[in-house]
Design a protein around this motif. Structure first.
Motif, PDB file in Angstrom:
ATOM      1  N   ILE A  74       2.874   2.918  10.220  1.00 23.89           N
ATOM      2  CA  ILE A  74       3.100   2.118   9.017  1.00 23.89           C
ATOM      3  C   ILE A  74       3.423   0.670   9.385  1.00 23.89           C
ATOM      4  O   ILE A  74       2.867  -0.274   8.817  1.00 23.89           O
ATOM      5  CB  ILE A  74       4.229   2.723   8.168  1.00 23.89           C
ATOM      6  CG1 ILE A  74       3.866   4.143   7.743  1.00 23.89           C
ATOM      7  CG2 ILE A  74       4.503   1.847   6.945  1.00 23.89           C
ATOM      8  CD1 ILE A  74       4.974   4.870   7.006  1.00 23.89           C
ATOM      9  N   GLY A  75       4.320   0.498  10.351  1.00 27.52           N
ATOM     10  CA  GLY A  75       4.643  -0.852  10.805  1.00 27.52           C
ATOM     11  C   GLY A  75       3.435  -1.536  11.421  1.00 27.52           C
ATOM     12  O   GLY A  75       3.213  -2.736  11.220  1.00 27.52           O
ATOM     13  N   LYS A  76       2.643  -0.770  12.185  1.00 26.39           N
ATOM     14  CA  LYS A  76       1.439  -1.332  12.807  1.00 26.39           C
ATOM     15  C   LYS A  76       0.430  -1.722  11.740  1.00 26.39           C
ATOM     16  O   LYS A  76      -0.237  -2.757  11.845  1.00 26.39           O
ATOM     17  CB  LYS A  76       0.827  -0.306  13.772  1.00 26.39           C
ATOM     18  CG  LYS A  76      -0.273  -0.879  14.646  1.00 26.39           C
ATOM     19  CD  LYS A  76       0.264  -1.940  15.590  1.00 26.39           C
ATOM     20  CE  LYS A  76      -0.812  -2.496  16.485  1.00 26.39           C
ATOM     21  NZ  LYS A  76      -0.318  -3.602  17.353  1.00 26.39           N
ATOM     22  N   LEU A  77       0.323  -0.920  10.694  1.00 26.11           N
ATOM     23  CA  LEU A  77      -0.569  -1.233   9.585  1.00 26.11           C
ATOM     24  C   LEU A  77      -0.173  -2.548   8.923  1.00 26.11           C
ATOM     25  O   LEU A  77      -1.019  -3.422   8.675  1.00 26.11           O
ATOM     26  CB  LEU A  77      -0.520  -0.090   8.566  1.00 26.11           C
ATOM     27  CG  LEU A  77      -1.160  -0.333   7.199  1.00 26.11           C
ATOM     28  CD1 LEU A  77      -2.662  -0.541   7.324  1.00 26.11           C
ATOM     29  CD2 LEU A  77      -0.854   0.835   6.251  1.00 26.11           C
ATOM     30  N   GLN A  78       1.106  -2.707   8.641  1.00 22.81           N
ATOM     31  CA  GLN A  78       1.575  -3.941   8.016  1.00 22.81           C
ATOM     32  C   GLN A  78       1.343  -5.143   8.924  1.00 22.81           C
ATOM     33  O   GLN A  78       0.968  -6.227   8.458  1.00 22.81           O
ATOM     34  CB  GLN A  78       3.058  -3.809   7.670  1.00 22.81           C
ATOM     35  CG  GLN A  78       3.346  -2.762   6.604  1.00 22.81           C
ATOM     36  CD  GLN A  78       4.829  -2.556   6.369  1.00 22.81           C
ATOM     37  OE1 GLN A  78       5.654  -2.841   7.234  1.00 22.81           O
ATOM     38  NE2 GLN A  78       5.182  -2.064   5.178  1.00 22.81           N
ATOM     39  N   GLU A  79       1.540  -4.942  10.219  1.00 23.82           N
ATOM     40  CA  GLU A  79       1.321  -6.018  11.190  1.00 23.82           C
ATOM     41  C   GLU A  79      -0.139  -6.457  11.201  1.00 23.82           C
ATOM     42  O   GLU A  79      -0.446  -7.661  11.201  1.00 23.82           O
ATOM     43  CB  GLU A  79       1.735  -5.523  12.585  1.00 23.82           C
ATOM     44  CG  GLU A  79       1.530  -6.516  13.699  1.00 23.82           C
ATOM     45  CD  GLU A  79       1.866  -5.914  15.056  1.00 23.82           C
ATOM     46  OE1 GLU A  79       1.164  -6.244  16.032  1.00 23.82           O
ATOM     47  OE2 GLU A  79       2.813  -5.110  15.135  1.00 23.82           O
ATOM     48  N   ILE A  80      -1.050  -5.502  11.236  1.00 24.08           N
ATOM     49  CA  ILE A  80      -2.483  -5.815  11.268  1.00 24.08           C
ATOM     50  C   ILE A  80      -2.907  -6.516   9.989  1.00 24.08           C
ATOM     51  O   ILE A  80      -3.685  -7.481  10.011  1.00 24.08           O
ATOM     52  CB  ILE A  80      -3.309  -4.531  11.484  1.00 24.08           C
ATOM     53  CG1 ILE A  80      -3.037  -3.960  12.871  1.00 24.08           C
ATOM     54  CG2 ILE A  80      -4.803  -4.807  11.309  1.00 24.08           C
ATOM     55  CD1 ILE A  80      -3.653  -2.588  13.098  1.00 24.08           C
ATOM     56  N   MET A  81      -2.402  -6.032   8.853  1.00 27.39           N
ATOM     57  CA  MET A  81      -2.757  -6.663   7.589  1.00 27.39           C
ATOM     58  C   MET A  81      -2.300  -8.118   7.537  1.00 27.39           C
ATOM     59  O   MET A  81      -3.022  -8.993   7.041  1.00 27.39           O
ATOM     60  CB  MET A  81      -2.148  -5.872   6.431  1.00 27.39           C
ATOM     61  CG  MET A  81      -2.781  -4.504   6.219  1.00 27.39           C
ATOM     62  SD  MET A  81      -2.159  -3.679   4.729  1.00 27.39           S
ATOM     63  CE  MET A  81      -2.750  -4.786   3.442  1.00 27.39           C
ATOM     64  N   ALA A  82      -1.114  -8.387   8.067  1.00 23.44           N
ATOM     65  CA  ALA A  82      -0.606  -9.755   8.083  1.00 23.44           C
ATOM     66  C   ALA A  82      -1.436 -10.634   9.025  1.00 23.44           C
ATOM     67  O   ALA A  82      -1.775 -11.774   8.692  1.00 23.44           O
ATOM     68  CB  ALA A  82       0.861  -9.761   8.498  1.00 23.44           C
ATOM     69  N   ASP A 101       6.834  -9.851   0.740  1.00 23.39           N
ATOM     70  CA  ASP A 101       6.236 -10.733   1.739  1.00 23.39           C
ATOM     71  C   ASP A 101       5.025 -10.107   2.420  1.00 23.39           C
ATOM     72  O   ASP A 101       4.504 -10.653   3.394  1.00 23.39           O
ATOM     73  CB  ASP A 101       7.273 -11.106   2.801  1.00 23.39           C
ATOM     74  CG  ASP A 101       7.858  -9.883   3.493  1.00 23.39           C
ATOM     75  OD1 ASP A 101       7.776  -8.786   2.904  1.00 23.39           O
ATOM     76  OD2 ASP A 101       8.395 -10.026   4.610  1.00 23.39           O
ATOM     77  N   ILE A 102       4.549  -8.971   1.921  1.00 21.96           N
ATOM     78  CA  ILE A 102       3.364  -8.338   2.491  1.00 21.96           C
ATOM     79  C   ILE A 102       2.355  -8.088   1.372  1.00 21.96           C
ATOM     80  O   ILE A 102       2.705  -8.029   0.192  1.00 21.96           O
ATOM     81  CB  ILE A 102       3.699  -7.004   3.189  1.00 21.96           C
ATOM     82  CG1 ILE A 102       4.421  -6.048   2.232  1.00 21.96           C
ATOM     83  CG2 ILE A 102       4.528  -7.232   4.431  1.00 21.96           C
ATOM     84  CD1 ILE A 102       4.728  -4.702   2.847  1.00 21.96           C
ATOM     85  N   ALA A 103       1.096  -7.961   1.765  1.00 17.30           N
ATOM     86  CA  ALA A 103       0.026  -7.734   0.789  1.00 17.30           C
ATOM     87  C   ALA A 103       0.314  -6.457   0.004  1.00 17.30           C
ATOM     88  O   ALA A 103       0.760  -5.461   0.573  1.00 17.30           O
ATOM     89  CB  ALA A 103      -1.315  -7.642   1.500  1.00 17.30           C
ATOM     90  N   PRO A 104       0.058  -6.463  -1.278  1.00 17.30           N
ATOM     91  CA  PRO A 104       0.438  -5.328  -2.126  1.00 17.30           C
ATOM     92  C   PRO A 104      -0.450  -4.103  -1.953  1.00 17.30           C
ATOM     93  O   PRO A 104      -1.607  -4.197  -1.533  1.00 17.30           O
ATOM     94  CB  PRO A 104       0.296  -5.886  -3.542  1.00 17.30           C
ATOM     95  CG  PRO A 104      -0.750  -6.947  -3.412  1.00 17.30           C
ATOM     96  CD  PRO A 104      -0.526  -7.568  -2.067  1.00 17.30           C
ATOM     97  N   LEU A 105       0.125  -2.957  -2.289  1.00 23.19           N
ATOM     98  CA  LEU A 105      -0.629  -1.717  -2.371  1.00 23.19           C
ATOM     99  C   LEU A 105      -1.298  -1.632  -3.740  1.00 23.19           C
ATOM    100  O   LEU A 105      -0.743  -2.066  -4.738  1.00 23.19           O
ATOM    101  CB  LEU A 105       0.295  -0.508  -2.214  1.00 23.19           C
ATOM    102  CG  LEU A 105       0.938  -0.258  -0.857  1.00 23.19           C
ATOM    103  CD1 LEU A 105       1.900   0.929  -0.964  1.00 23.19           C
ATOM    104  CD2 LEU A 105      -0.118   0.013   0.213  1.00 23.19           C
ATOM    105  N   VAL A 106      -2.504  -1.051  -3.747  1.00 21.63           N
ATOM    106  CA  VAL A 106      -3.225  -0.841  -5.003  1.00 21.63           C
ATOM    107  C   VAL A 106      -3.558   0.643  -5.096  1.00 21.63           C
ATOM    108  O   VAL A 106      -4.450   1.125  -4.392  1.00 21.63           O
ATOM    109  CB  VAL A 106      -4.514  -1.688  -5.071  1.00 21.63           C
ATOM    110  CG1 VAL A 106      -5.240  -1.428  -6.397  1.00 21.63           C
ATOM    111  CG2 VAL A 106      -4.210  -3.164  -4.900  1.00 21.63           C
TER     112      VAL A 106
END
Length: 221
Positions: free
Chosen positions: A66-74, A102-107
Motif C-alpha cells: 500500500i505504501g509502495k503504491l502511494q509512493e509510485i502514484m506520487a 495529499d495523495i491522489a484520490p481513490l475512485v
C-alpha cells in the motif's frame, strides 16, 4: 436423374470411401506435467520472466504494497486510482486513504459500465486483485467479476495488480487443479503476462495499443 437420386449416390460414395480404408489416428504421447518447484523458485522465476516483459515487479511483505503504491502514484503524478469495492484489497485501500488529502484520490467502481464510462476513461490507473500467478509462463490469473469488471484492467493506462506469493504456481495445469476449476470454472479467466503489446504495426513491437502501457505488480509475501 432426380435430385434425390443424385444425393443418394453422393452419400453412397462417401460412405463407401469412409469404410474402405482405415483412418489415421496419430499416437498421443503421454503428457508429463512440469515438475512442481518450491515456493522460492516459483516466485523467483515469476518475477524474472515478468520483468523481462517490461512489467514493473515489487516484492513486498504484508501490507507494504500500500505504501509502495502511494509512493509510485506520487512519483508518476497519477491523478486518481479506480478500484473495485468489496474485494480482498478494498478495505485496506480505503483505510490507507482515509483522511489523507495529499495523495491522489481513490475512485470506487460503483455503477454499471455505461454509467461509469466517463470516470473509467478519465482514470490514470486501476488496481485489481488476482487469483494467483503462473511461474513458467509469467502470467497473472484474473477472474473478472461485478466488483472488478474486465475493463478495470484494460482501460486505465496504468494497471496495478496484487499477487500473493503463496498463490504462484509452477504451471497453468497446477493452478487449475489448485483452484478446483473442475468444479467451478470461471466464465472469463484472464492470463496477463505484461503491458498491452502488439507487433502488427510494421512488425515493430508496440506497447499500450490495446490496453495499459504500464503493468505494475506487487508480489506479496
Amino acid at each position: 436423374m432426380s435430385n434425390t437420386s443424385a444425393r443418394e449416390n453422393i452419400f453412397a460414395r462417401l460412405h463407401s470411401a469412409s469404410i474402405s480404408g482405415a483412418s489415421y489416428v496419430p499416437a498421443a504421447e503421454k503428457w508429463v506435467p512440469a515438475p512442481i518447484e518450491d515456493k522460492a523458485a516459483r516466485v523467483a522465476r515469476f518475477v524474472e520472466l515478468m520483468s523481462a516483459m517490461r512489467t514493473e515487479v515489487h516484492q513486498v511483505k504484508g501490507d507494504e504494497w500500500i505504501g509502495k503504491l502511494q509512493e509510485i502514484m506520487a512519483e508518476r503524478g497519477l491523478k486518481n486510482l479506480v478500484y473495485g469495492q468489496d474485494t480482498d484489497i478494498s478495505k485496506k485501500l480505503e483505510s490507507a486513504w482515509k483522511g489523507k488529502k495529499d495523495i491522489a484520490p481513490l475512485v470506487p467502481w460503483t455503477a454499471d459500465v455505461e454509467e461509469f464510462r466517463d470516470e473509467l476513461f478519465e482514470a490514470s490507473a486501476g488496481i485489481t486483485t488476482t487469483m494467483g500467478g503462473i511461474a513458467e509462463s509469467a502470467a497473472m490469473i484474473l477472474w473478472p467479476s461485478p466488483q472488478e469488471p474486465r475493463l478495470l484492467s484494460l482501460v486505465p493506462p496504468v494497471h496495478f495488480a496484487v499477487v500473493k506469493a503463496d498463490k504462484i504456481w509452477t504451471s497453468f495445469a497446477e493452478a487449475i487443479e489448485a483452484l478446483d476449476w473442475n468444479a467451478k470454472a470461471p466464465t472469463n479467466a484472464l492470463l496477463i503476462s505484461g503491458p498491452s503489446k502488439t507487433a502488427d504495426i510494421e512488425l515493430i513491437l508496440q506497447f499500450g495499443v490495446h490496453g495499459p502501457t504500464d503493468l505494475i505488480v506487487f508480489v506479496v509475501d
